[in-house]
Design a protein around this motif. Structure first.
Motif, mmCIF file in Angstrom:
data_model
loop_
_atom_site.group_PDB
_atom_site.id
_atom_site.type_symbol
_atom_site.label_atom_id
_atom_site.label_comp_id
_atom_site.label_asym_id
_atom_site.label_seq_id
_atom_site.Cartn_x
_atom_site.Cartn_y
_atom_site.Cartn_z
ATOM 1 N N VAL A 248 0.820 -1.224 0.000
ATOM 2 C CA VAL A 248 0.000 0.000 0.000
ATOM 3 C C VAL A 248 0.849 1.267 0.000
ATOM 4 O O VAL A 248 0.320 2.372 0.080
ATOM 5 N N LEU A 251 -0.167 3.673 -2.766
ATOM 6 C CA LEU A 251 -1.604 3.904 -2.931
ATOM 7 C C LEU A 251 -1.892 5.282 -3.511
ATOM 8 O O LEU A 251 -2.749 5.436 -4.388
ATOM 9 N N ALA A 255 -3.737 6.046 -7.025
ATOM 10 C CA ALA A 255 -4.963 6.850 -6.997
ATOM 11 C C ALA A 255 -4.911 7.959 -8.037
ATOM 12 O O ALA A 255 -5.929 8.308 -8.649
ATOM 13 N N GLU A 277 -8.702 -0.228 -6.193
ATOM 14 C CA GLU A 277 -9.744 -0.828 -5.362
ATOM 15 C C GLU A 277 -9.151 -1.901 -4.443
ATOM 16 O O GLU A 277 -9.461 -1.954 -3.250
ATOM 17 N N LYS A 279 -6.064 -2.305 -3.435
ATOM 18 C CA LYS A 279 -5.168 -1.744 -2.424
ATOM 19 C C LYS A 279 -5.955 -1.065 -1.296
ATOM 20 O O LYS A 279 -5.558 -1.140 -0.125
ATOM 21 N N CYS A 280 -7.056 -0.407 -1.643
ATOM 22 C CA CYS A 280 -7.889 0.212 -0.605
ATOM 23 C C CYS A 280 -8.435 -0.851 0.340
ATOM 24 O O CYS A 280 -8.442 -0.676 1.555
ATOM 25 N N TYR A 317 -17.283 1.978 1.356
ATOM 26 C CA TYR A 317 -16.313 2.853 0.697
ATOM 27 C C TYR A 317 -16.294 2.630 -0.812
ATOM 28 O O TYR A 317 -16.622 1.557 -1.308
ATOM 29 N N ALA A 319 -13.679 3.581 -4.156
ATOM 30 C CA ALA A 319 -12.360 4.061 -4.571
ATOM 31 C C ALA A 319 -12.448 4.681 -5.962
ATOM 32 O O ALA A 319 -12.905 4.026 -6.906
ATOM 33 N N VAL A 359 -12.666 7.475 -1.518
ATOM 34 C CA VAL A 359 -11.205 7.587 -1.489
ATOM 35 C C VAL A 359 -10.723 7.946 -2.886
ATOM 36 O O VAL A 359 -11.097 7.287 -3.868
ATOM 37 N N ALA A 388 -6.043 9.531 -0.745
ATOM 38 C CA ALA A 388 -5.275 8.304 -0.529
ATOM 39 C C ALA A 388 -4.126 8.546 0.443
ATOM 40 O O ALA A 388 -3.815 7.691 1.281
ATOM 41 N N LEU A 391 -5.363 8.382 3.985
ATOM 42 C CA LEU A 391 -5.593 6.997 4.392
ATOM 43 C C LEU A 391 -4.268 6.303 4.692
ATOM 44 O O LEU A 391 -4.163 5.518 5.648
ATOM 45 N N GLN A 392 -3.244 6.597 3.920
ATOM 46 C CA GLN A 392 -1.915 6.051 4.201
ATOM 47 C C GLN A 392 -1.399 6.560 5.551
ATOM 48 O O GLN A 392 -0.805 5.804 6.327
#
Length: 442
Positions: A248, A251, A255, A277, A279-280, A317, A319, A359, A388, A391-392
């Motif tokens: 990830v 990511l 994205a 998708e 990876k999310c 969610y 993506a 995301v 993204a 989220l990371q």
């Protein structure tokens, strides 16, 4: 400890601190006069309700991080109060009276004690929101200071701690008494500093000097000088890649569909949107969620559902891989279908709170009315937009700090609608770890 006289002198002698705070104070004056004061007037005149007031105050302080209001004892405390209030309208009336500037120090103390007692009652009657009575001192003094900056100083924790250590403030006194004594102490320090420095000293100059002495990092101003301004410096969102599992770590690149990501995944002959998708879903699993992957090939569905199995919430969610950022536009109809298709099942599974998260690489032209409409007219508790990179960063925090759990992370999905900024992630640090986390307000 260093005496106040030495603190003032060190602050006055530091070119870096002086340059930073000259710009900082000028920006404070501009934002307070042109944006915050008019908004407070609208609220006082009952032209906006407390829900809109909270939302707009939040947005202003997120865009202009000048007073420290965007942290635990400011905006998050405000959120907790509103969530705990059984009647929003009555809470709004109570807050309007509380933030009216006092006519005297004695009245200021009475206002703080009264609102702190009210906060304690809300706390006792609502086990979920848990507002913190002591935060009343900062909350009210912030609003008083915006309206009358030369009359009412903001009660910063850094200043309280320093003055307490110096024996200049009783940090165990009742809240109202503590603030009254705080003002009186600052009045004395203000007079001493003006004599020593032979210049006019404001309340905020004292707070700035104390914060500079206690918390200052010289690299902050150096970063601004080399990057061309504060807008270019966003250290919180920069992902520390070594802390992220390789699967990830890119990511954000996927994205945005960067050239590097395109070349990297070309050999696997998989559409980059599908990679994103997948990876999310993996990242949500690493956060601790039980993730149900939907997305490509599953019909008209969101990309996944992240369930907090031992908690009472779930996150639907979707993506969206976008090079130039995602715009909801007419997708609100599709989002509505996703919500209607899955919320009943999740409610039947015992999930009391259901959130929707989009995301993407970034977001543009987001209409708040669209988000409000989705939140109001569907069985969803909140809808958030997550870059993204954010989220990371959330995963990095989770891996670095194993005490963080899904209860803590629910704040990201349930606090407010709209785009969640990276700096807001500090709000998930539990109150009992605030001191250890290095969190500070100034």
């Amino acid at each position: 400890m260093v005496s106040p006289e030495d603190v003032f002198q060190e602050f006055a002698d530091s070119e870096g601190a002086q340059k930073h705070y000259r710009e900082h104070n000028a920006k404070r004056d501009e934002v307070a006069e042109e944006e915050l004061q008019p908004l407070i007037n609208e609220f006082q005149n009952d032209d906006v309700d407390v829900v809109e007031f909270k939302s707009r105050i939040d947005g202003l302080n997120k865009r202009n991080q000048l007073w420290g209001f965007d942290g635990f004892i400011g905006q998050m405390h405000f959120n907790k109060l509103l969530n705990a209030a059984p009647d929003e309208s009555k809470f709004g009336d109570r807050l309007r009276k509380a933030i009216q500037t006092p006519g005297s120090i004695a009245e200021a103390g009475e206002k703080i004690d009264s609102f702190a007692e009210y906060t304690q009652r809300l706390k006792d009657n609502d086990i979920d929101s848990d507002p913190f009575p002591k935060s009343t001192i900062f909350l009210l003094s912030y609003f008083w200071h915006i309206q009358e900056p030369t009359e009412w100083p903001i009660f910063y924790p850094t200043s309280e701690q320093y003055l307490g250590d110096e024996g200049l403030l009783d940090t165990d006194a009742p809240y109202g008494t503590r603030y009254a004594n705080f003002v009186e102490t600052l009045d004395e320090l203000q007079a001493e500093a003006e004599t020593q420095l032979e210049s006019t000293v404001e309340y905020r100059d004292i707070a700035n000097a104390v914060y500079w002495h206690e918390e200052w990092d010289e690299s902050a101003t150096k970063g601004e000088e080399t990057s061309g301004g504060t807008e270019a410096r966003d250290t919180f969102v920069d992902v520390d890649k070594p802390y992220l599992p390789p699967v990830v770590a890119d990511l954000d690149e996927v994205a945005a569909g960067t050239e590097g990501a395109v070349n990297r995944y070309a050999p696997v002959d998989t559409d980059l949107a599908v990679v994103f998708e997948q990876k999310c879903g993996t990242l949500f699993e690493m956060l601790g969620f039980d993730t149900e992957l939907l997305g490509q090939g599953s019909g008209r569905n969101p990309d996944g559902i992240a369930v907090a199995a031992r908690n009472d919430y779930a996150v639907i969610y979707d993506a969206k891989k976008r090079q130039d950022g995602y715009r909801i536009g007419r997708d609100d109809r599709t989002i509505r279908e996703y919500i209607e298709a899955h919320t009943r099942r999740l409610r039947d599974q015992g999930k009391q709170h259901i959130y929707f998260a989009i995301v993407s690489s970034s977001f543009r032209d987001t209409e708040e009315s669209t988000l409000r409409d989705l939140r109001t007219n569907t069985d969803i508790d909140n809808i958030v937009l997550l870059k993204a990179k954010v989220l990371q960063e959330l995963l990095r925090m989770r891996l670095e700090e194993p005490y963080l759990n899904l209860d803590d992370m629910e704040w990201v999905f349930g606090n407010r609608p709209g785009e969640i900024q990276s700096e807001e992630l500090e709000n998930i640090v539990p109150e009992w770890r605030q001191d250890d986390s290095g969190f500070s307000v100034s």
